[in-house]
Design a protein around this motif. Structure first.
Motif, short mmCIF file in Angstrom:
data_model
loop_
_atom_site.label_atom_id
_atom_site.label_comp_id
_atom_site.label_asym_id
_atom_site.label_seq_id
_atom_site.Cartn_x
_atom_site.Cartn_y
_atom_site.Cartn_z
N ARG A 192 21.36 13.97 -30.96
CA ARG A 192 20.58 12.69 -30.71
C ARG A 192 20.84 11.42 -31.33
O ARG A 192 20.75 10.36 -30.52
CB ARG A 192 19.05 13.48 -30.84
CG ARG A 192 18.27 12.47 -30.49
CD ARG A 192 17.86 12.60 -28.83
NE ARG A 192 16.83 11.66 -28.60
CZ ARG A 192 17.13 10.56 -28.07
NH1 ARG A 192 18.34 9.85 -28.32
NH2 ARG A 192 16.25 9.69 -27.82
N VAL A 199 15.00 5.86 -19.94
CA VAL A 199 15.87 6.66 -20.97
C VAL A 199 17.00 5.62 -21.33
O VAL A 199 17.68 5.31 -20.14
CB VAL A 199 16.23 7.83 -20.63
CG1 VAL A 199 17.50 8.43 -21.89
CG2 VAL A 199 15.36 9.11 -20.52
N SER A 214 12.80 7.06 -32.95
CA SER A 214 13.93 5.98 -33.19
C SER A 214 13.05 4.79 -32.84
O SER A 214 12.27 4.58 -32.56
CB SER A 214 15.37 6.16 -32.22
OG SER A 214 14.86 6.00 -30.89
N ASP A 240 12.66 15.34 -22.81
CA ASP A 240 11.64 14.90 -23.44
C ASP A 240 10.56 13.84 -22.73
O ASP A 240 9.58 13.86 -22.94
CB ASP A 240 12.26 14.25 -24.76
CG ASP A 240 11.24 13.99 -25.90
OD1 ASP A 240 10.04 14.86 -25.83
OD2 ASP A 240 11.23 12.84 -26.51
N ARG A 241 11.28 13.31 -21.74
CA ARG A 241 10.34 12.53 -21.13
C ARG A 241 9.57 13.21 -19.86
O ARG A 241 8.53 12.80 -19.47
CB ARG A 241 11.37 11.26 -20.19
CG ARG A 241 11.92 10.65 -20.83
CD ARG A 241 10.95 9.93 -22.11
NE ARG A 241 11.63 8.49 -22.93
CZ ARG A 241 12.29 8.76 -23.89
NH1 ARG A 241 12.79 9.91 -24.45
NH2 ARG A 241 12.79 7.72 -24.55
N ARG A 250 23.51 9.07 -29.80
CA ARG A 250 23.33 8.34 -28.62
C ARG A 250 23.34 6.74 -28.80
O ARG A 250 23.38 6.01 -27.87
CB ARG A 250 21.82 8.69 -27.82
CG ARG A 250 21.95 9.88 -27.09
CD ARG A 250 20.78 10.07 -26.28
NE ARG A 250 20.32 8.88 -25.51
CZ ARG A 250 20.95 9.05 -24.07
NH1 ARG A 250 21.58 10.05 -23.94
NH2 ARG A 250 20.56 8.05 -23.38
N TYR A 281 18.56 16.16 -23.78
CA TYR A 281 17.28 15.94 -24.28
C TYR A 281 16.63 15.01 -23.93
O TYR A 281 15.21 15.19 -23.91
CB TYR A 281 17.59 16.17 -25.91
CG TYR A 281 16.29 16.29 -26.73
CD1 TYR A 281 15.41 17.71 -26.90
CD2 TYR A 281 15.54 15.24 -27.36
CE1 TYR A 281 14.28 17.78 -27.51
CE2 TYR A 281 14.32 15.37 -28.06
CZ TYR A 281 13.93 16.64 -28.07
OH TYR A 281 12.79 16.80 -28.78
N PRO A 282 17.07 13.66 -24.17
CA PRO A 282 16.38 12.41 -23.95
C PRO A 282 15.40 12.58 -22.63
O PRO A 282 14.12 12.02 -22.35
CB PRO A 282 17.24 11.30 -23.91
CG PRO A 282 18.27 11.82 -24.87
CD PRO A 282 18.43 13.23 -24.53
N TYR A 283 16.06 13.13 -21.40
CA TYR A 283 15.61 13.32 -20.17
C TYR A 283 14.52 14.08 -20.29
O TYR A 283 13.28 14.10 -19.43
CB TYR A 283 16.66 13.35 -19.07
CG TYR A 283 17.53 12.28 -18.95
CD1 TYR A 283 17.23 11.28 -18.31
CD2 TYR A 283 18.70 12.19 -19.77
CE1 TYR A 283 18.04 10.09 -18.18
CE2 TYR A 283 19.56 11.39 -19.76
CZ TYR A 283 19.41 10.23 -19.03
OH TYR A 283 20.19 9.06 -18.71
N GLU A 333 12.20 3.75 -29.34
CA GLU A 333 11.92 4.57 -28.19
C GLU A 333 10.41 4.90 -28.46
O GLU A 333 9.78 4.41 -29.59
CB GLU A 333 12.64 6.18 -28.36
CG GLU A 333 14.18 6.05 -27.85
CD GLU A 333 14.79 7.23 -27.83
OE1 GLU A 333 14.86 8.00 -26.61
OE2 GLU A 333 15.03 7.71 -28.98
N GLU A 357 20.84 2.11 -27.47
CA GLU A 357 19.77 2.54 -28.47
C GLU A 357 20.25 1.92 -29.80
O GLU A 357 21.43 1.83 -30.12
CB GLU A 357 19.26 3.69 -28.49
CG GLU A 357 18.76 4.30 -27.31
CD GLU A 357 18.40 5.61 -27.49
OE1 GLU A 357 17.29 6.08 -27.81
OE2 GLU A 357 19.25 6.66 -27.43
#
Length: 413
Positions: free
Chosen positions: A306, A366, A336, A157-158, A309, A153-155, A339, A372
């Motif tokens: 999420r 990311v 977060s 989302d970018r 991480r 998901y983080p990738y 981020e 994080e």
């Protein structure tokens, strides 16, 4: 008397389908309508079309299971059919009163189980398979959600963006004799691709909803001795879905995201694809299952993955004094501490017609897993634990009450 009961049964079936259509249309097309990609009447029309396709094809398998396999079809007398549909409709009423997505499929099956226990005709082997699917499907969605939320998901989302337009995506130029459609000039090529993706996934969600829910409305009325054939039952169910989609579905968007989640559109699409796929596969095998349970489990998994991480797997399994305050919780899809703001508007933004967080220029890196800080759970929390407990309680309670309440009724009858 039989004719009167038949009319009553069809009326109750339409009531059940009406409520299913109202809630499912909003769930499937909420992101598309909120982003002004389609209008509400268009969403209702698309849900009707794709819900019909799902009910007419895969949904027949679920109708066959619920109308003749859990108990013999001969057990569905006119009175028994009305009673089963009554308990299904009552579950919808209870879920609406408590504001939680109770499973109509599970409650309908529970009422049929009460009939089978009272008549001694319950197919226990099949029920073992169905209950096993009810346990495995949410766990599967939860596991997929954790994996996607933690590693993928983080990738996404970018690189994936969705825009909430101030005007609708498709406009009509009425300057000429014939109105000519054109795309919102504020839409970039990336917006166009993303917008089409939102609508396509919404249609897929509608297909899955039709496949799994048609049986809930009409299964007791179909089969040996029933007043409706399978095809007639599908048409009645879809007609009722359409009534709900064009009327009460308009209110669904107002409450999306109020208690369960502040869910970005990207996350909602992932949830829709996985949840709808799981339910479509189960429907293909004739197993009645809950789309609400699967999608909510996926939401929990995404948030949990999420948030996790913030620590490596070894750190999660072996807490240390260096992370005394770290706690794995479902709460980090929106933001977060370390981020950038989320790339896409959330469902809550849409429901409240608020502006989405502004996207910053460029695509930030990311951070690696464990790099994080913990998610800020006090602000923009993804998941409300109190709401989760109430939902889980209703998932177990409503089918259990359906069995407990319908059994003595069928014994008396």
């Amino acid at each position: 008397m039989v004719a009167l009961l038949t009319i009553l049964g069809v009326a109750v079936a339409v009531f059940v389908g009406f409520n299913i259509g109202g809630s499912s249309t909003g769930v499937a097309f909420g992101p598309a309508v909120g982003s002004r990609l389609v209008r509400k009447p268009t969403a209702a029309t698309l849900f009707l079309v794709f819900g019909f396709l799902g009910a007419w094809t895969v949904g027949r398998n679920v109708i066959a299971t619920m109308s003749s396999s859990i108990v013999p079809a001969i057990q569905f007398t006119p009175v028994a059919s009305v009673v089963v549909l009554f308990f299904t409709g009552a579950s919808l009423l209870i879920s609406n009163l408590y504001g939680v997505p109770a499973s109509t499929s599970m409650t309908a099956v529970g009422a049929i189980v009460g009939l089978g226990l009272a008549s001694g005709t319950l197919n226990r082997a099949l029920m073992f398979v169905i209950v096993s699917a009810w346990i495995v499907a949410p766990l599967l969605c939860l596991g997929v959600g954790v994996g996607v939320g933690r590693y993928i998901y983080p990738y996404l989302d970018r690189y994936v963006a969705f825009t909430t337009f101030s005007l609708h995506f498709l406009q009509l130029d009425r300057s000429g004799t014939i109105p000519r459609p054109y795309v919102n000039p504020n839409a970039s090529p990336q917006d166009i691709v993303g917008s089409l993706l939102v609508v396509v996934i919404a249609c897929y969600m509608a297909f899955s909803a039709g496949a799994s829910n048609a049986a809930n409305a009409v299964a007791p009325l179909v089969g040996a001795g029933g007043p409706l054939s399978v095809s007639q039952g599908v048409l009645v169910a879809v007609f009722a879905f359409g009534l709900g989609g064009f009327t009460i579905a308009r209110r669904t968007l107002e409450t999306v995201g109020d208690e369960i989640t502040e869910l970005p559109i990207l996350a909602s699409l992932i949830v829709s694809v996985v949840g709808a796929t799981v339910i479509t596969v189960l429907s293909y095998f004739g197993i009645p299952a809950s789309l609400a349970v699967s999608t909510t489990s996926m939401i929990i998994g995404l948030g949990w993955g999420r948030a996790s991480r913030a620590a490596t797997l070894s750190e999660l399994l072996t807490p240390t004094s260096e992370r005394p305050d770290f706690e794995v919780a479902t709460g980090a899809l929106v933001t977060s501490r370390t981020e950038e703001a989320p790339a896409s508007p959330t469902i809550g933004d849409i429901a409240r017609t608020e502006a989405p967080p502004e996207r910053r220029d460029g695509i930030p890196d990311v951070p690696a897993v464990g790099a994080e800080g913990p998610a800020d759970l006090d602000e923009n929390s993804l998941f409300n634990p109190a709401a989760a407990k109430r939902i889980a309680t209703m998932w177990v309670l409503t089918p259990s009450l359906a069995v407990a309440a319908s059994y003595p009724v069928f014994v008396f009858l």
